[in-house]
Design an enzyme around this catalytic site. Structure first.
Site, PDB file in Angstrom:
ATOM      1  N   HIS A  74      70.466  -2.113  61.383  1.00 45.07           N
ATOM      2  CA  HIS A  74      69.168  -1.430  61.368  1.00 45.07           C
ATOM      3  C   HIS A  74      68.846  -0.907  59.972  1.00 45.07           C
ATOM      4  CE1 HIS A  74      69.969  -0.562  65.913  1.00 45.07           C
ATOM      5  NE2 HIS A  74      69.745  -1.839  65.659  1.00 45.07           N
ATOM      6  N   ASP A 239      67.069  -7.026  64.589  1.00 47.65           N
ATOM      7  CA  ASP A 239      68.494  -7.319  64.376  1.00 47.65           C
ATOM      8  C   ASP A 239      68.680  -8.575  63.523  1.00 47.65           C
ATOM      9  OD1 ASP A 239      69.539  -5.154  65.742  1.00 47.65           O
ATOM     10  OD2 ASP A 239      69.849  -6.238  67.619  1.00 47.65           O
ATOM     11  N   HIS A 262      73.892 -11.273  67.603  1.00 48.51           N
ATOM     12  CA  HIS A 262      74.517 -11.066  66.302  1.00 48.51           C
ATOM     13  C   HIS A 262      75.502 -12.170  65.935  1.00 48.51           C
ATOM     14  CE1 HIS A 262      72.787  -7.148  65.499  1.00 48.51           C
ATOM     15  NE2 HIS A 262      73.119  -6.748  66.707  1.00 48.51           N
TER      16      HIS A 262
END
Length: 289
Positions: A74, A239, A262
């Site tokens: 972030h 993300d 991710h």
């Protein structure tokens, strides 16, 4: 895309999202030619010289000295979204503070503590993708692929069947204004059915109604309600943008993600870095000849 430079030191402190421990990150202007560097008590390392993983519920950056920094995505998204590519990042504690569970608080402080680059100041060298590139997880029917483009645009599709999220899709073309208003406020989220499992694994200890959206079987629990009807897919784009900051320089590509996360973001970044290193090696060989 406008690039910016920090005008002084900025400090963020608070609980880590997963460890729940007190964490502190200090940002300061980078030196000439340094680019993005990271330190966790063992000296500054170029970000593109670090390794990283997205196999947990977030990204983890591993420094050459053996230390690591968890959940930087972030903060990294805010740095990317505002065009800050010369910065020293010093971390105390295992994670970057969760703050509000998105990039809004990071962005506000970074905008207030930075200025546009002036004429003659060093500009980051973008990585321009020259041919299509893809990574996939066939077991989850997940895919991320990138196409050559003159700027950076991100598209994402997520599917959470049997939940209020359902299927969501969104497209985003990067600019500082669009980032701050359209992406930065979108918060991290978790399914209520996953929360106990996360806690049992030692994760989500710093999660709270103030920094996370919890998705129940038929409802959504979010402080103040959802900020966007499609806040979930916007957060996934946030993300992705943060994980692309791992390149240490801007990317020129159209990136499309389908049911990813991710892990695939990081694998794509690794492929980009491999291509960049190969290009640099070929250029050196050509110059030598």
């Amino acid at each position: 895309m406008e690039y910016r430079r920090l005008t002084g030191e900025i400090v963020f402190s608070g609980k880590g999202l997963h460890t729940g421990e007190d964490c502190r990150v200090t940002l300061s202007p980078g030196g000439p030619g340094e680019g993005v560097t990271v330190d966790r008590g063992c000296g500054l390392s170029p970000l593109d010289a670090c390794t990283f993983s997205g196999t947990g519920r977030g990204t983890e950056v591993f420094l050459p000295c053996g230390q690591s920094v968890k959940t930087p995505e972030h903060l990294f998204a805010a740095l990317y979204g505002l065009g800050i590519w010369s910065v020293r990042i010093s971390a105390e504690g295992p994670e970057v503070p969760a703050l509000d569970g998105c990039s809004a608080a990071f962005s506000e402080a970074l905008l207030a503590g930075s200025r546009p680059l002036q004429e003659g100041e060093e500009q980051p060298e973008p990585f321009a993708l020259s041919s299509p590139l893809a990574v996939e997880d066939t077991g989850r029917n997940a895919l991320v692929f990138a196409l050559p483009s003159g700027g950076l645009s991100l598209s994402y599709v997520i599917t959470y069947g049997g939940t209020p999220i359902g299927t969501q899709a969104a497209d985003f073309r990067l600019s500082p204004g669009s980032f701050k208003s359209l992406l930065a406020p979108s918060r991290t989220f978790a399914l209520a059915s996953e929360v106990r499992s996360l806690l049992d694994r030692g994760l989500a200890k710093g999660g709270s109604p103030e920094n996370a959206v919890v998705v129940e079987e038929k409802s959504v629990s979010a402080a103040g309600g959802l900020r966007f009807p499609d806040e979930f897919v916007r957060h996934k784009i946030l993300d992705l943008l943060g994980d692309l900051y791992l390149l240490g320089r801007p990317l020129r590509a159209r990136v499309i993600a389908l049911r990813a996360g991710h892990d695939l973001h990081c694998r794509l970044a690794e492929r980009f870095l491999f291509l960049s290193a190969a290009r640099h090696s070929r250029k050196k060989e050509t110059n030598h000849v």
